[in-house]
Design a protein around this motif. Structure first.
Motif, PDB file in Angstrom:
ATOM      1  N   GLU A 110       0.819  -1.209   0.000  1.00 27.21           N
ATOM      2  CA  GLU A 110       0.000   0.000   0.000  1.00 27.21           C
ATOM      3  C   GLU A 110       0.852   1.258   0.000  1.00 27.21           C
ATOM      4  O   GLU A 110       0.533   2.232  -0.671  1.00 27.21           O
ATOM      5  CB  GLU A 110      -0.939  -0.024   1.202  1.00 27.21           C
ATOM      6  CG  GLU A 110      -2.056  -1.044   1.054  1.00 27.21           C
ATOM      7  CD  GLU A 110      -2.700  -1.396   2.374  1.00 27.21           C
ATOM      8  OE1 GLU A 110      -3.757  -2.033   2.349  1.00 27.21           O
ATOM      9  OE2 GLU A 110      -2.145  -1.064   3.433  1.00 27.21           O
ATOM     10  N   LEU A 111       1.939   1.259   0.768  1.00 26.69           N
ATOM     11  CA  LEU A 111       2.818   2.424   0.761  1.00 26.69           C
ATOM     12  C   LEU A 111       3.478   2.594  -0.596  1.00 26.69           C
ATOM     13  O   LEU A 111       3.742   3.701  -1.041  1.00 26.69           O
ATOM     14  CB  LEU A 111       3.880   2.282   1.854  1.00 26.69           C
ATOM     15  CG  LEU A 111       3.406   2.502   3.283  1.00 26.69           C
ATOM     16  CD1 LEU A 111       4.539   2.268   4.259  1.00 26.69           C
ATOM     17  CD2 LEU A 111       2.830   3.897   3.462  1.00 26.69           C
ATOM     18  N   GLY A 112       3.743   1.486  -1.287  1.00 30.58           N
ATOM     19  CA  GLY A 112       4.378   1.567  -2.589  1.00 30.58           C
ATOM     20  C   GLY A 112       3.438   1.992  -3.699  1.00 30.58           C
ATOM     21  O   GLY A 112       3.881   2.473  -4.734  1.00 30.58           O
ATOM     22  N   LYS A 113       2.112   1.835  -3.475  1.00 27.78           N
ATOM     23  CA  LYS A 113       1.157   2.179  -4.534  1.00 27.78           C
ATOM     24  C   LYS A 113       1.213   3.656  -4.898  1.00 27.78           C
ATOM     25  O   LYS A 113       1.087   4.031  -6.051  1.00 27.78           O
ATOM     26  CB  LYS A 113      -0.263   1.811  -4.091  1.00 27.78           C
ATOM     27  CG  LYS A 113      -0.548   0.332  -4.102  1.00 27.78           C
ATOM     28  CD  LYS A 113      -1.914   0.051  -3.549  1.00 27.78           C
ATOM     29  CE  LYS A 113      -3.004   0.639  -4.420  1.00 27.78           C
ATOM     30  NZ  LYS A 113      -4.348   0.380  -3.892  1.00 27.78           N
TER      31      LYS A 113
ATOM     32  N   VAL B  51      -4.869  -7.998   1.446  1.00 28.31           N
ATOM     33  CA  VAL B  51      -5.666  -7.112   2.298  1.00 28.31           C
ATOM     34  C   VAL B  51      -6.715  -7.898   3.070  1.00 28.31           C
ATOM     35  O   VAL B  51      -6.943  -7.672   4.271  1.00 28.31           O
ATOM     36  CB  VAL B  51      -6.325  -6.001   1.443  1.00 28.31           C
ATOM     37  CG1 VAL B  51      -7.316  -5.203   2.283  1.00 28.31           C
ATOM     38  CG2 VAL B  51      -5.254  -5.079   0.859  1.00 28.31           C
ATOM     39  N   GLU B  52      -7.366  -8.853   2.417  1.00 27.82           N
ATOM     40  CA  GLU B  52      -8.383  -9.655   3.101  1.00 27.82           C
ATOM     41  C   GLU B  52      -7.747 -10.569   4.144  1.00 27.82           C
ATOM     42  O   GLU B  52      -8.331 -10.799   5.213  1.00 27.82           O
ATOM     43  CB  GLU B  52      -9.175 -10.465   2.075  1.00 27.82           C
ATOM     44  CG  GLU B  52     -10.058  -9.588   1.189  1.00 27.82           C
ATOM     45  CD  GLU B  52     -10.836 -10.388   0.164  1.00 27.82           C
ATOM     46  OE1 GLU B  52     -10.538 -11.596   0.012  1.00 27.82           O
ATOM     47  OE2 GLU B  52     -11.734  -9.818  -0.485  1.00 27.82           O
ATOM     48  N   PHE B  53      -6.544 -11.081   3.864  1.00 27.54           N
ATOM     49  CA  PHE B  53      -5.853 -11.894   4.865  1.00 27.54           C
ATOM     50  C   PHE B  53      -5.492 -11.045   6.073  1.00 27.54           C
ATOM     51  O   PHE B  53      -5.535 -11.516   7.213  1.00 27.54           O
ATOM     52  CB  PHE B  53      -4.606 -12.531   4.258  1.00 27.54           C
ATOM     53  CG  PHE B  53      -3.874 -13.452   5.191  1.00 27.54           C
ATOM     54  CD1 PHE B  53      -4.480 -14.600   5.669  1.00 27.54           C
ATOM     55  CD2 PHE B  53      -2.578 -13.164   5.599  1.00 27.54           C
ATOM     56  CE1 PHE B  53      -3.815 -15.461   6.533  1.00 27.54           C
ATOM     57  CE2 PHE B  53      -1.899 -14.009   6.456  1.00 27.54           C
ATOM     58  CZ  PHE B  53      -2.522 -15.159   6.923  1.00 27.54           C
ATOM     59  N   ARG B  54      -5.117  -9.776   5.846  1.00 29.86           N
ATOM     60  CA  ARG B  54      -4.849  -8.882   6.970  1.00 29.86           C
ATOM     61  C   ARG B  54      -6.097  -8.696   7.828  1.00 29.86           C
ATOM     62  O   ARG B  54      -6.000  -8.639   9.067  1.00 29.86           O
ATOM     63  CB  ARG B  54      -4.368  -7.519   6.466  1.00 29.86           C
ATOM     64  CG  ARG B  54      -4.098  -6.540   7.609  1.00 29.86           C
ATOM     65  CD  ARG B  54      -3.618  -5.211   7.105  1.00 29.86           C
ATOM     66  NE  ARG B  54      -4.577  -4.584   6.215  1.00 29.86           N
ATOM     67  CZ  ARG B  54      -4.307  -3.518   5.467  1.00 29.86           C
ATOM     68  NH1 ARG B  54      -3.094  -3.006   5.488  1.00 29.86           N
ATOM     69  NH2 ARG B  54      -5.210  -2.997   4.687  1.00 29.86           N
TER      70      ARG B  54
ATOM     71  N   GLU C 173      -6.678   5.255   3.394  1.00 29.62           N
ATOM     72  CA  GLU C 173      -7.908   4.484   3.251  1.00 29.62           C
ATOM     73  C   GLU C 173      -7.641   2.987   3.246  1.00 29.62           C
ATOM     74  O   GLU C 173      -8.364   2.210   3.863  1.00 29.62           O
ATOM     75  CB  GLU C 173      -8.630   4.879   1.961  1.00 29.62           C
ATOM     76  CG  GLU C 173      -9.954   4.137   1.763  1.00 29.62           C
ATOM     77  CD  GLU C 173     -10.652   4.552   0.475  1.00 29.62           C
ATOM     78  OE1 GLU C 173     -11.689   3.971   0.168  1.00 29.62           O
ATOM     79  OE2 GLU C 173     -10.125   5.453  -0.208  1.00 29.62           O
ATOM     80  N   THR C 174      -6.565   2.572   2.573  1.00 27.74           N
ATOM     81  CA  THR C 174      -6.271   1.140   2.511  1.00 27.74           C
ATOM     82  C   THR C 174      -5.636   0.637   3.791  1.00 27.74           C
ATOM     83  O   THR C 174      -5.905  -0.468   4.237  1.00 27.74           O
ATOM     84  CB  THR C 174      -5.332   0.841   1.333  1.00 27.74           C
ATOM     85  OG1 THR C 174      -4.204   1.730   1.390  1.00 27.74           O
ATOM     86  CG2 THR C 174      -6.043   1.030   0.017  1.00 27.74           C
ATOM     87  N   LEU C 175      -4.765   1.452   4.419  1.00 30.14           N
ATOM     88  CA  LEU C 175      -4.177   1.037   5.681  1.00 30.14           C
ATOM     89  C   LEU C 175      -5.175   1.082   6.814  1.00 30.14           C
ATOM     90  O   LEU C 175      -5.100   0.310   7.767  1.00 30.14           O
ATOM     91  CB  LEU C 175      -2.999   1.961   6.036  1.00 30.14           C
ATOM     92  CG  LEU C 175      -1.680   1.701   5.316  1.00 30.14           C
ATOM     93  CD1 LEU C 175      -0.684   2.786   5.682  1.00 30.14           C
ATOM     94  CD2 LEU C 175      -1.125   0.334   5.666  1.00 30.14           C
TER      95      LEU C 175
END
Length: 426
Positions: A64-67, A171-174, A413-415
């Motif tokens: 996510e940070l790399g996106k 993301v779902e595994f997180r 938003e993703t984090l």
């Protein structure tokens, strides 16, 4: 369940410690064995889950940070990581200076669960087969360092190839891992800590350990203020502002975080306080939400101080060469830490075991000590975000383009898709 949810985790931890100290000397051996059996089951399950926790949290965090690999996102992330590492180095130096004389060979180096107390678990859950017939083997799917390296490989790979399917799976595994921590690990902690202090009390070491840890609590609390003074001294020097006045302008954010133990809930107050220091709306709106997710200098101070104390008490290696790699890796884990009380120390547990050689008792002490200062760590984290905002404001001259804002919004938003569930980013 309603009673459990109405009392904060810190309250249950305090009750568990007090009851463990009081009941340990009078606990029947058969009942003490029951609690140590529970501790063995919990420790075995935690050992199984820790590599999954590391992989499940670090992989999407890196991806996510790399996106949004934009210029200002990268600059802000580097400043936040550098601030966190410097906080860890300061805590290391001060801890070595203040704790070495009073805590070296602190009397718990030879204690395992059941050692010296007369208690023994009825069966043990272990990660590798042994000679005992009462052992149940629960081996991790992957070891801690392999999980960390695999998380880096896949996370960095996702930033390069942008596979939507694999990214969504990560993301779902997180989400599964965060539910595991929130619904199983954290609720099970008080009874686990009770068993540890019951065992320590029965063996006569509890009072000594608690007394010495009070010094660590005081030092950790004082260091959070020192870290803030250093952060605002640097920010004031770059921005040409009075650092003490700038820090005082952040008081509303500090006390709000102290009361809520939530970086997410404090964001509106942090934004308003940051703007009092002359930070533009664009920069404040970019840095503050992002910093609430990736800047955890207060958490670094707590974990460093308490882990050094535990190493000294147990006769571990506290040399700089042995400890500095732990600080570097802990800075990465803090970015991925889940936002539940005790979430950061749960994420760091694997590093404590793998890199510092902690056992079940040491990890339990870390959980108890960390949670005791949870809200102060959160307050330090969010107040430090204001200093980073001042630095970024000076570097960008107060102007950030809409692309930078969109990148930050996407990362936050993703984090942090559901801020209401992130009870404590500390």
């Amino acid at each position: 369940m309603k009673l459990f949810r109405s009392v904060p985790l810190l309250g249950w931890i305090v009750v568990a410690i007090l009851l463990g100290i009081l009941l340990g000397p009078v606990m029947p051996d058969w009942l003490g064995g029951v609690f140590l059996t529970y501790n063995s089951i919990f420790s075995g399950f935690l050992g199984f889950a820790v590599p999954l926790i590391i992989f499940g949290l670090v992989t999407p965090a890196i991806a996510e940070l790399g996106k949004g690999a934009g210029k200002w996102l990268g600059i802000t992330a580097v400043i936040a990581y550098g601030s966190t590492i410097m906080a860890g180095l300061l805590a290391y130096v001060v801890s070595r200076w203040l704790f070495t004389a009073s805590m070296s060979a602190g009397g718990v180096e030879s204690l395992d669960e059941g050692s010296g107390s007369g208690f023994a678990p009825y069966f043990s859950v272990v990660s590798a087969p042994g000679d005992s017939a009462t052992e149940i083997v629960l081996a991790p799917v992957i070891d801690v360092m392999s999980a960390l390296v695999l998380a880096f490989v896949i996370g960095i790979g996702l930033t390069a190839f942008r596979s939507r399917v694999i990214f969504r799976g990560a993301v779902e595994f997180r989400t599964i891992i965060e539910s595991l921590i929130r619904r199983i690990v954290v609720p099970a902690l008080p009874l686990f800590i009770f068993g540890i202090f019951m065992d320590l009390s029965a063996s006569g070491a509890a009072i000594e350990v608690v007394t010495k840890f009070l010094l660590v609590v005081i030092v950790s609390f004082a260091l959070t203020f020192v870290v803030l003074l250093l952060q605002y001294a640097a920010a004031g020097a770059m921005a040409g502002a009075n650092p003490l006045r700038a820090l005082w302008n952040m008081r509303d954010a500090y006390f709000t975080a102290l009361g809520t133990s939530s970086s997410a809930a404090t964001i509106p107050v942090t934004l308003a306080s940051t703007k009092k220091n002359g930070v533009s709306d664009a920069v404040a709106g970019f840095v503050v939400p992002l910093g609430a997710t990736i800047h955890l200098s207060g958490s670094m101070v707590k974990i460093t101080c308490f882990s050094i104390a535990v190493l000294l008490l147990t006769g571990g290696d506290v040399s700089f060469g042995a400890y500095f790699p732990f600080i570097l890796m802990l800075g990465v884990m803090m970015v991925a830490a889940p936002g539940v009380p005790g979430g950061a120390i749960a994420a760091a547990a694997g590093l404590l075991v793998q890199m510092l050689g902690f056992g079940d008792m040491e990890v339990g002490l870390m959980f108890a000590a960390y949670i005791a200062l949870d809200s102060f760590g959160t307050a330090t984290n969010v107040t430090g975000d204001g200093a980073i905002a001042m630095i970024v404001n000076r570097l960008s001259r107060g102007r950030l383009g809409p692309q930078a804002q969109e990148e930050a919004d996407e990362v936050v938003e993703t984090l942090d898709p559901d801020p209401d569930q992130r009870h404590s980013l500390a």
